[in-house]
Design an enzyme around this catalytic site. Structure first.
Site, mmCIF file in Angstrom:
data_model
loop_
_atom_site.group_PDB
_atom_site.id
_atom_site.type_symbol
_atom_site.label_atom_id
_atom_site.label_comp_id
_atom_site.label_asym_id
_atom_site.label_seq_id
_atom_site.Cartn_x
_atom_site.Cartn_y
_atom_site.Cartn_z
ATOM 1 N N LYS A 212 8.404 16.200 0.744
ATOM 2 C CA LYS A 212 7.668 14.942 0.875
ATOM 3 C C LYS A 212 7.998 14.284 2.214
ATOM 4 O O LYS A 212 9.167 14.140 2.565
ATOM 5 C CB LYS A 212 8.041 13.997 -0.276
ATOM 6 C CG LYS A 212 7.413 12.619 -0.192
ATOM 7 C CD LYS A 212 7.881 11.743 -1.340
ATOM 8 C CE LYS A 212 7.364 10.320 -1.207
ATOM 9 N NZ LYS A 212 7.961 9.615 -0.039
ATOM 10 N N SER A 234 3.056 11.772 3.745
ATOM 11 C CA SER A 234 3.673 10.469 3.453
ATOM 12 C C SER A 234 4.466 9.966 4.642
ATOM 13 O O SER A 234 5.125 10.757 5.333
ATOM 14 C CB SER A 234 4.605 10.604 2.241
ATOM 15 O OG SER A 234 5.301 9.395 1.990
ATOM 16 N N HIS A 236 6.602 7.483 3.881
ATOM 17 C CA HIS A 236 7.559 6.749 3.046
ATOM 18 C C HIS A 236 7.100 5.313 2.808
ATOM 19 O O HIS A 236 7.906 4.379 2.779
ATOM 20 C CB HIS A 236 8.957 6.766 3.670
ATOM 21 C CG HIS A 236 10.066 6.776 2.655
ATOM 22 N ND1 HIS A 236 10.568 7.935 2.096
ATOM 23 C CD2 HIS A 236 10.770 5.778 2.078
ATOM 24 C CE1 HIS A 236 11.522 7.639 1.241
ATOM 25 N NE2 HIS A 236 11.669 6.328 1.199
ATOM 26 N N ARG A 239 8.098 2.489 5.215
ATOM 27 C CA ARG A 239 9.400 1.830 5.046
ATOM 28 C C ARG A 239 10.498 2.386 5.946
ATOM 29 O O ARG A 239 11.621 1.891 5.921
ATOM 30 C CB ARG A 239 9.842 1.945 3.578
ATOM 31 C CG ARG A 239 8.975 1.114 2.648
ATOM 32 C CD ARG A 239 9.268 1.398 1.187
ATOM 33 N NE ARG A 239 10.629 1.136 0.791
ATOM 34 C CZ ARG A 239 11.164 -0.065 0.634
ATOM 35 N NH1 ARG A 239 10.441 -1.149 0.865
ATOM 36 N NH2 ARG A 239 12.406 -0.206 0.243
ATOM 37 N N GLY A 268 0.843 6.404 -0.026
ATOM 38 C CA GLY A 268 0.796 5.390 1.013
ATOM 39 C C GLY A 268 -0.467 4.560 0.989
ATOM 40 O O GLY A 268 -1.520 5.007 1.445
ATOM 41 N N ILE A 270 -2.368 3.540 -1.500
ATOM 42 C CA ILE A 270 -3.385 3.816 -2.526
ATOM 43 C C ILE A 270 -3.298 2.725 -3.576
ATOM 44 O O ILE A 270 -2.304 2.604 -4.287
ATOM 45 C CB ILE A 270 -3.179 5.216 -3.124
ATOM 46 C CG1 ILE A 270 -3.417 6.262 -2.031
ATOM 47 C CG2 ILE A 270 -4.117 5.448 -4.314
ATOM 48 C CD1 ILE A 270 -3.042 7.679 -2.433
ATOM 49 N N ARG A 271 -4.349 1.931 -3.673
ATOM 50 C CA ARG A 271 -4.326 0.748 -4.511
ATOM 51 C C ARG A 271 -5.330 0.780 -5.656
ATOM 52 O O ARG A 271 -5.308 -0.112 -6.502
ATOM 53 C CB ARG A 271 -4.602 -0.502 -3.655
ATOM 54 C CG ARG A 271 -3.541 -0.751 -2.589
ATOM 55 C CD ARG A 271 -2.227 -1.159 -3.230
ATOM 56 N NE ARG A 271 -1.186 -1.383 -2.245
ATOM 57 C CZ ARG A 271 -0.268 -0.484 -1.903
ATOM 58 N NH1 ARG A 271 -0.290 0.731 -2.471
ATOM 59 N NH2 ARG A 271 0.669 -0.759 -1.029
#
Length: 341
Positions: A212, A234, A236, A239, A268, A270-271
């Site tokens: 990942k 990703s 992260h 962050r 990352g 995704i809402r």
């Protein structure tokens, strides 16, 4: 329980760690690491959100896709949704601590299993955090995936063996955690890995191995050549490194490079289920979601967690109907239109 109640509960319980904004875009929590924010200016967190928004869906209604199938087979297991829980630890220093690490891990692993999907458990500066995830996986008869920080080879392999004993479906390393502030603050050394080191980790287990934290074509190729079974595109969650592109900006080219050789997941920003559909249309096999599901956990424990999963999967189904996709396999890039603002 109503969704508004979940959000209100989470806002109170995560006070000082997450503002539970009406739309989670990383602007109000920039630089709040530890916490739920993005590194530095928060631009990488925000880039994740903005990248998905640049893609729009081509609406189609002359077709027979009336009852879309959202099932996915991953690592030999059939899932009811392509939405997996991303690995996150640190209930006390990232989320407010109203739930213990064990309680949080148990909710996401059991809740995922009951819903028909998989939770990835994480690793953290406190070694007991990884153990909490393994305990939850074992209690769920192995229905979970253990993700390990990029520690020394010896420490990673030790944790892989522990995951095997717990019966985990797969293991992996979130190599994008190489520069985590929270690990450095606790004296837990992490860092990048060479191709040879990744090969050693892959060969240390018979379980499917996930890497990942891939954001470039060259590292996607290296991961595939090293023998990993899957990668997660990703950064992260924005962050660890300020000023990276959004994951949607690099996903399609990575899929075109290695998508025929390994499974590709993405996270990352995704809402919603609409964002999930966009990720699938760009070639991802599935997605990982963190912040929305964490809010579900802290706002309504297992019931709240499953409600957010259900909400996003229902949104995905609706979007599939209105784009003419009867199954995940029918989702293609021709349902997208990229708009430059």
């Amino acid at each position: 329980m109503e969704l508004n109640q979940i959000y209100n509960n989470a806002r109170e319980k995560m006070k000082g760690y997450c503002k539970v904004c009406p739309f989670c875009d990383g602007k109000a929590c920039r630089g709040e690491v530890p916490g739920m924010g993005g590194a530095g200016t928060g631009s990488a967190f925000q880039a994740n959100i903005e990248a998905w928004q640049r893609y729009k869906l081509e609406m189609r209604t002359i077709h027979q896709a009336q009852n879309p199938n959202t099932e996915l087979e991953l690592f030999g297991v059939k899932l009811t949704t392509p939405i997996l829980k991303a690995p996150v630890t640190g209930s006390s220093y990232n989320m407010g601590g109203s739930l213990s690490e064990e309680e949080y891990a148990d909710i996401v692993v059991q809740g995922s299993k009951e819903f028909g999907t998989i939770a990835m458990t994480g690793d953290g500066a406190d070694p007991t955090m990884y153990n909490s995830g393994l305990k939850a996986i074992k209690q769920a008869d192995g229905f979970g995936i253990a993700i390990i920080k990029p520690r020394s080879q010896k420490e990673i392999i030790k944790r892989i063996k522990e995951a095997e004993k717990a019966g985990a479906l797969a293991v992996g390393v979130d190599i994008d955690g190489a520069g985590l502030i929270t690990m450095a603050l606790k004296g837990q050394p992490v860092g990048p890995k060479s191709k040879e080191e990744i090969e050693e980790l892959v060969n240390s287990t018979d379980l499917p191995f996930i890497l990942k934290g891939i954001m470039t074509l060259d590292e996607a190729r290296i991961a595939a050549e090293a023998g990993v079974d899957a990668i997660v595109v990703s950064n992260h969650g924005g962050r660890v490194l300020d000023s990276t592109p959004g994951t949607a900006d690099v996903l399609a080219e990575i899929v075109s490079e290695v998508g025929e050789r390994i499974k590709i997941l993405v996270d990352g920003g995704i809402r919603s289920g609409v964002d999930v559909l966009k990720a699938l249309a760009l070639g991802a096999n599935g997605v990982l979601v963190a912040r929305p599901l964490i809010i579900g956990v802290f706002g309504g424990e297992k019931e709240g967690f499953k409600m957010i999963l259900d909400k996003m999967t229902t949104e995905l189904k609706k979007a599939m109907i209105l784009t003419g996709c009867e199954s995940l396999g029918a989702v293609k890039g021709n349902i997208l239109r990229k708009v430059n603002y």
